[in-house]
Design a protein around this motif. Structure first.
Motif, short mmCIF file in Angstrom:
data_model
loop_
_atom_site.label_atom_id
_atom_site.label_comp_id
_atom_site.label_asym_id
_atom_site.label_seq_id
_atom_site.Cartn_x
_atom_site.Cartn_y
_atom_site.Cartn_z
N MET A 1 80.63 78.78 55.83
CA MET A 1 81.75 77.39 56.75
C MET A 1 83.22 77.45 55.06
O MET A 1 82.57 78.00 54.42
N ILE B 1 84.63 67.71 57.52
CA ILE B 1 83.26 66.65 57.42
C ILE B 1 83.88 65.91 56.76
O ILE B 1 82.96 64.41 57.33
N ALA C 1 84.42 68.80 63.56
CA ALA C 1 83.72 68.19 63.59
C ALA C 1 82.71 67.58 63.86
O ALA C 1 83.65 66.49 63.94
N PRO D 1 71.53 67.54 61.83
CA PRO D 1 72.64 67.66 62.41
C PRO D 1 72.89 67.62 63.67
O PRO D 1 72.35 67.81 64.67
N VAL E 1 81.57 72.07 63.97
CA VAL E 1 80.15 71.84 62.87
C VAL E 1 80.10 71.10 63.14
O VAL E 1 80.61 69.70 63.55
N ALA F 1 76.99 68.04 61.24
CA ALA F 1 76.36 67.72 59.84
C ALA F 1 75.95 66.94 60.22
O ALA F 1 75.77 66.11 61.00
N ASP G 1 73.99 66.64 54.16
CA ASP G 1 74.69 67.71 54.18
C ASP G 1 74.14 69.14 54.74
O ASP G 1 74.55 69.75 54.46
N VAL H 1 74.05 71.27 58.27
CA VAL H 1 75.38 72.04 58.42
C VAL H 1 74.82 72.83 59.75
O VAL H 1 74.33 73.93 59.12
N GLU I 1 76.92 75.60 63.18
CA GLU I 1 77.99 75.96 63.49
C GLU I 1 77.37 76.72 65.25
O GLU I 1 77.03 77.19 64.77
#
Ligand code: THU
Length: 132
Positions: free
Chosen positions: A1, A9, A76, A84, A104, A106, A110, A112, A114
């Motif tokens: 990230m 985020i 994001a 996520p 991204v 989330a 927290d 995450v 991608e």
């Protein structure tokens, strides 16, 4: 990230607080990075006529486009959930339209994930499919 991902985020979490979601009570925030370096946020905005609802991702993208951004580098999306939150199908099509290469996702814990655009919407219908 990347550092930019972290900023996106953080902005998505901030604007999530503004979500207008009296029907689902599911608050979502999103943020996009324009080529200018500017970050644009957006939240989900629901409607009593449910199908008129605008997702957070589309709000953020339309916000950037309306500010004159011609190139969007990343998006994001943040919501509360066991994992996520992935963009819905309609938002995937809009992310494809603007060729956003980096996605991204989330949650508030927290965690995450991608994805690339190709992973998000393989076999997408796009401008190249329209024969004039
Ligand atoms: N929603 C988003 O804003 N983004 C997503 O990626 C998934 C769904 C919103 C739409 C609606 O307001 C609520 O979440 C429940 O579907």
């Amino acid at each position: 990230m990347t550092e930019n991902d972290k900023k996106l985020i953080a902005e998505a979490k901030r604007v999530r607080e503004f979500a207008y979601c009296p029907y689902s009570k599911f608050a979502v925030g999103a943020a996009v990075l324009g080529a200018s370096g500017e970050i644009y946020g957006g939240c989900n905005i629901e409607n009593a006529s449910f199908s008129v609802t605008n997702c957070a991702e589309r709000t953020a993208i339309y916000n950037a486009v309306s500010a004159g951004e011609e190139d969007i580098l990343a998006i994001a999306v943040v919501a509360e959930g066991p994992e996520p939150v992935p963009p819905c199908g309609a938002c995937r099509q809009v992310i494809e339209e603007f060729r956003i290469p980096h996605i991204v996702m989330a949650n508030l814990a927290d965690e995450v994930k991608e994805m690339t655009l190709g992973e998000l919407l393989p076999g997408a219908f796009s401008a190249e499919n329209i024969i004039e």
